[in-house]
Design an enzyme around this catalytic site. Structure first.
Site, PDB file in Angstrom:
ATOM      1  N   SER A   1      -4.244  -3.901  -3.642  1.00 26.86           N
ATOM      2  CA  SER A   1      -3.182  -4.817  -3.228  1.00 26.86           C
ATOM      3  C   SER A   1      -2.891  -4.759  -1.735  1.00 26.86           C
ATOM      4  CB  SER A   1      -1.894  -4.520  -4.006  1.00 26.86           C
ATOM      5  OG  SER A   1      -1.403  -3.232  -3.675  1.00 26.86           O
TER       6      SER A   1
ATOM      7  N   LYS B   1       4.520  -0.273   0.291  1.00 25.48           N
ATOM      8  CA  LYS B   1       4.434  -1.649   0.787  1.00 25.48           C
ATOM      9  C   LYS B   1       4.759  -1.688   2.275  1.00 25.48           C
ATOM     10  CE  LYS B   1       3.789  -3.839  -3.180  1.00 25.48           C
ATOM     11  NZ  LYS B   1       2.523  -4.526  -3.478  1.00 25.48           N
TER      12      LYS B   1
END
Length: 264
Positions: A65, A136
């Protein structure tokens, strides 16, 4: 007078000498050379766990991701002291956070023994992190207005377009339009491989609106520590908008055993 007989009897009844007793005891119970090695190993393991818990922890990346910034199988070193002394996450920081209450509604139950073993293995980078741990990129901090997208398809922060050179080649900044204001004390976070990352955008309609409380941040990912060929720091690379530039560091999401689309 039979003195020899009396001496013999006296010798048999006299207690053994100290030296003889120690020699006999050591013969029966030889010293185990592995004891010292075992104690040293236990001390080293305890030190590693303490260091990992409070200072620096390796995190295994199980998903794509955040490609191309982080690849599957990378181990990033997370600085747990980065925000301990008054500093706060900045735009572009790569942060590991506990997604409970934002990306995950509640922590999944499990076998406590298995959980403890998994925690110990994850603490030294040998296993995937907890199900609620993510990593993230910070795109917006408290007070920011984050919008997607402008006429050129770019994310804007406080009216300024963000040059996201770290995005996966061919990825759009976002195929999901949004216009949000980040509440104080929270973060808006996104993955670099936008088409394969489930992040703040996927939780807009849930309680919390996809925002991650700053207090849930575990630390900042500063280095790629493994494999050897990818040793590097997560360097600054771009402007994250809003009244001045801020570092745009590499990021992804650590899900190990991971929620929110498993490894998305």
């Amino acid at each position: 007078m039979d003195t020899e007989a009396h001496d013999t009897e006296r010798d048999r009844s006299s207690p053994p000498r100290t030296g003889d007793e120690e020699g006999s005891r050591s013969a029966r119970f030889p010293e185990a050379p592995w004891r010292g090695a075992a104690l040293l190993g236990a001390a080293c393991a305890a030190f590693l766990l303490l260091f990992s818990t409070f200072v620096m922890q390796p995190f295994l990346i199980p998903s794509g991701s955040m490609q191309p910034t982080l690849e599957i199988g990378d181990r990033v070193l997370v600085n747990k002291l980065a925000y301990r002394f008054g500093s706060v996450p900045q735009r572009g920081d790569v942060v590991v956070f506990d997604g409970t209450g934002s990306f995950v509604r509640e922590e999944p139950a499990g076998n406590p023994v298995t959980g403890l073993l998994r925690w110990a293995a994850a603490a030294v980078g040998l296993a995937e992190p907890a199900e609620t741990d993510y990593i993230k990129r910070v795109v917006g901090v408290g007070g920011d207005r984050v919008v997607c997208c402008d006429k050129r398809g770019r994310v804007e922060v406080n009216g300024r377009p963000v040059d996201e050179e770290y995005l996966y080649p061919g990825d759009a900044p976002s195929r999901v339009p949004f216009d949000i204001v980040v509440p104080q004390g929270t973060l808006w976070v996104m993955g670099d491989h936008r088409s394969h990352s489930r992040d703040s955008r996927d939780h807009l309609g849930e309680p919390g609106g996809g925002m991650v409380p700053v207090e849930k941040v575990v630390g900042r990912a500063d280095w790629i520590g493994w494999p050897v060929g990818r040793w590097s720091s997560l360097d600054e690379s771009g402007d994250q908008g809003s009244g001045g530039s801020a570092p745009a560091k590499h990021s992804t999401r650590v899900t190990a055993p991971g929620p929110v689309g498993s490894h998305g």
